[in-house]
Every structure is written in C-alpha cells, then in structure tokens.
Design a protein around this motif. Structure first.
Motif, short mmCIF file in Angstrom:
data_model
loop_
_atom_site.label_atom_id
_atom_site.label_comp_id
_atom_site.label_asym_id
_atom_site.label_seq_id
_atom_site.Cartn_x
_atom_site.Cartn_y
_atom_site.Cartn_z
N SER A 1 10.86 -44.58 -73.07
CA SER A 1 11.99 -43.81 -73.60
C SER A 1 13.21 -44.71 -73.79
N ILE A 2 13.45 -45.59 -72.81
CA ILE A 2 14.59 -46.51 -72.90
C ILE A 2 14.43 -47.45 -74.10
N LYS A 3 13.21 -47.96 -74.30
CA LYS A 3 12.95 -48.86 -75.43
C LYS A 3 13.16 -48.13 -76.76
N THR A 4 12.68 -46.90 -76.85
CA THR A 4 12.81 -46.13 -78.08
C THR A 4 14.28 -45.87 -78.42
N VAL A 5 15.05 -45.45 -77.41
CA VAL A 5 16.48 -45.17 -77.62
C VAL A 5 17.23 -46.45 -77.98
N SER A 6 16.89 -47.56 -77.30
CA SER A 6 17.56 -48.84 -77.56
C SER A 6 17.33 -49.31 -78.99
N ILE A 7 16.09 -49.21 -79.44
CA ILE A 7 15.75 -49.62 -80.81
C ILE A 7 16.49 -48.75 -81.82
N ALA A 8 16.55 -47.45 -81.56
CA ALA A 8 17.24 -46.54 -82.48
C ALA A 8 18.73 -46.85 -82.55
N LEU A 9 19.36 -47.11 -81.39
CA LEU A 9 20.79 -47.42 -81.37
C LEU A 9 21.10 -48.74 -82.07
N LEU A 10 20.30 -49.77 -81.77
CA LEU A 10 20.50 -51.07 -82.41
C LEU A 10 20.32 -50.97 -83.93
N SER A 11 19.33 -50.21 -84.35
CA SER A 11 19.08 -50.04 -85.79
C SER A 11 20.25 -49.34 -86.46
N ALA A 12 20.79 -48.30 -85.82
CA ALA A 12 21.91 -47.55 -86.39
C ALA A 12 23.16 -48.43 -86.47
N ILE A 13 23.40 -49.22 -85.41
CA ILE A 13 24.57 -50.11 -85.39
C ILE A 13 24.47 -51.16 -86.48
N CYS A 14 23.29 -51.78 -86.60
CA CYS A 14 23.10 -52.82 -87.62
C CYS A 14 23.25 -52.25 -89.03
N ALA A 15 22.74 -51.04 -89.23
CA ALA A 15 22.86 -50.41 -90.55
C ALA A 15 24.31 -50.07 -90.85
N LYS A 16 25.02 -49.57 -89.83
CA LYS A 16 26.43 -49.19 -90.01
C LYS A 16 27.29 -50.41 -90.30
N GLN A 17 26.99 -51.53 -89.62
CA GLN A 17 27.77 -52.76 -89.82
C GLN A 17 27.30 -53.56 -91.03
N ASP A 18 26.33 -53.03 -91.73
CA ASP A 18 25.77 -53.69 -92.91
C ASP A 18 25.28 -55.11 -92.58
N PHE A 19 24.58 -55.21 -91.42
CA PHE A 19 24.06 -56.51 -90.99
C PHE A 19 23.01 -57.01 -91.98
N LEU A 20 23.11 -58.28 -92.34
CA LEU A 20 22.23 -58.90 -93.35
C LEU A 20 22.40 -58.26 -94.74
N HIS A 21 23.45 -57.45 -94.87
CA HIS A 21 23.77 -56.80 -96.16
C HIS A 21 22.61 -55.93 -96.68
N MET A 22 21.79 -55.45 -95.77
CA MET A 22 20.67 -54.61 -96.20
C MET A 22 21.15 -53.29 -96.79
N HIS A 23 22.15 -52.69 -96.10
CA HIS A 23 22.62 -51.39 -96.57
C HIS A 23 23.20 -51.50 -97.97
#
Length: 211
Positions: free
Chosen positions: A12-34
């Motif tokens: 559960s901790i791994k799943t939540v961590s991956i989801a949070l990291l993914s949301a943060i990276c998408a929000k910050q436009d990391f690697l300009h993917m968004h």
C-alpha cells in the motif's frame, strides 16, 4: 503483526508513493511530458502523463527490489508435531506420550547470500524440565547447550544458496509438573540481525500433559 499484514502495508505504501510521485512530476511538468502531450491530447494529457510516470516509477521500484534481493538472505524456521504437516503459518501443540516422550520436527529453509550464514546460528530455548536428543548424524548442524538448541546455519548444505531440511528432535520430560504449557520459537543470534536478513518463524506450544 503477521507477515501477510506487513506485506499488505508495504504494498500500500509503495502504491501511494508511486501515485504521489507521478502526480507531482506531472504537475511540475518534469521532462516536459505534460507540455508534449497537451499539444497532442488536449483533454487527456494530464492523465496520460501520470500513467507514464507511474509506469516509470513502477519499473524503477522493481529494479531496486531485484537489485537489493541479490544481497538479501532469507531464513525460515517452522515447528510441527508431525513431519507431514510442517507449515510456518501454523501454531501447533506438542503433547507427551505415556512414557513422557514426544517428537518435535523443525524445518529450516534458507536462501540467498551464503556469506551471511558463515558461523551464524539460530537459537531455540527450551524449559529446564525437558531434555532434547538429536540424531548423531545431525551433530554438526544441531547442538544442545544448557537447554538451548542451536542450529548452525553454515553447516547446512545449501545448493545454489538454497536449502530446505527437516530435523526430528526427541523430547523427554525430566520431571513431573502440574499441567502447564510453554511456547517456544526460534531466535536469530544478534550478529545475524541486519537489514539484509529476512527471518520468519512460527511457534509451538509444549503441553505438559498427554494428548
């Protein structure tokens, strides 16, 4: 806490961590993917970006687990009153015959880095009103010192770093007591305890009575 419950919490901790990291990276436009996906999929760019980051972080997590797993050692000790019913998930009970004797079966399972086993032992503490008798052919692996049964892990012949062996132990009741029970379980020697060793054991109740 059971091992199953711990595994569920870790997952559960791994799943939540991956989801949070993914949301943060998408929000910050990391690697300009968004920004890239916005120019192609206007309405679904954010969801696609999060999905891709989730896949990336999942792959990284799997790689890390597999890499660390190469250095991990697993030790499991299971007790049973029957050689045909040894299961580390069970907590059994051991009774004596009319001759004040009984037989305990101990299964030892080891896997992983054999270097961790060198000179290391598992200890099992018995009450002082019991005597343990071991098969002479197992004397290199098993040793009794003042009601403490010690299992020498380095003497177990592990093929490719893995081994599953079971030992029958004759238990003799030395003195008469009122009916009582004592629970025994295995313990690692202090020198073997570290983050790269995973240890599991069940327990068994030795009942000072006949079944």
């Amino acid at each position: 806490m059971s091992n199953k419950k711990k595994s569920e919490i870790i997952q559960s901790i791994k799943t939540v961590s991956i989801a949070l990291l993914s949301a943060i990276c998408a929000k910050q436009d990391f690697l300009h993917m968004h920004s890239f996906f916005t120019s192609i999929f206007t309405d679904k760019a954010y969801a696609i970006t999060i999905t891709l980051f989730s896949a990336i972080f999942t792959c990284i997590m799997v790689f890390i687990e597999e890499f660390l797993g190469r250095f991990c050692t697993k030790v499991a000790i299971a007790f049973s009153d029957s050689k045909n019913n040894i299961n580390i998930q069970n907590v059994g009970a051991l009774y004596f015959s009319e001759y004040d004797t009984s037989k305990l079966y101990i299964e030892v399972s080891i896997s992983g880095n054999g270097a961790f086993f060198e000179g290391q032992k598992v200890c099992i503490y018995f009450p002082d009103w019991l005597t343990m008798q071991i098969d002479p052919k197992h004397c290199e692996i098993l040793n009794v010192e003042e009601h403490v049964l010690k299992i020498n892990l380095s003497k177990i012949n592990a093929k490719n770093g893995n081994a599953d062996v079971a030992f029958p132990i004759e238990i003799i009741k030395d003195r008469m007591f009122d009916k009582s029970k004592v629970e025994i379980r295995a313990e690692l020697e202090k020198s073997l305890k570290n983050i790269f060793v995973q240890f599991k054991t069940n327990s068994i109740q030795i009942c000072n009575e006949s079944k």
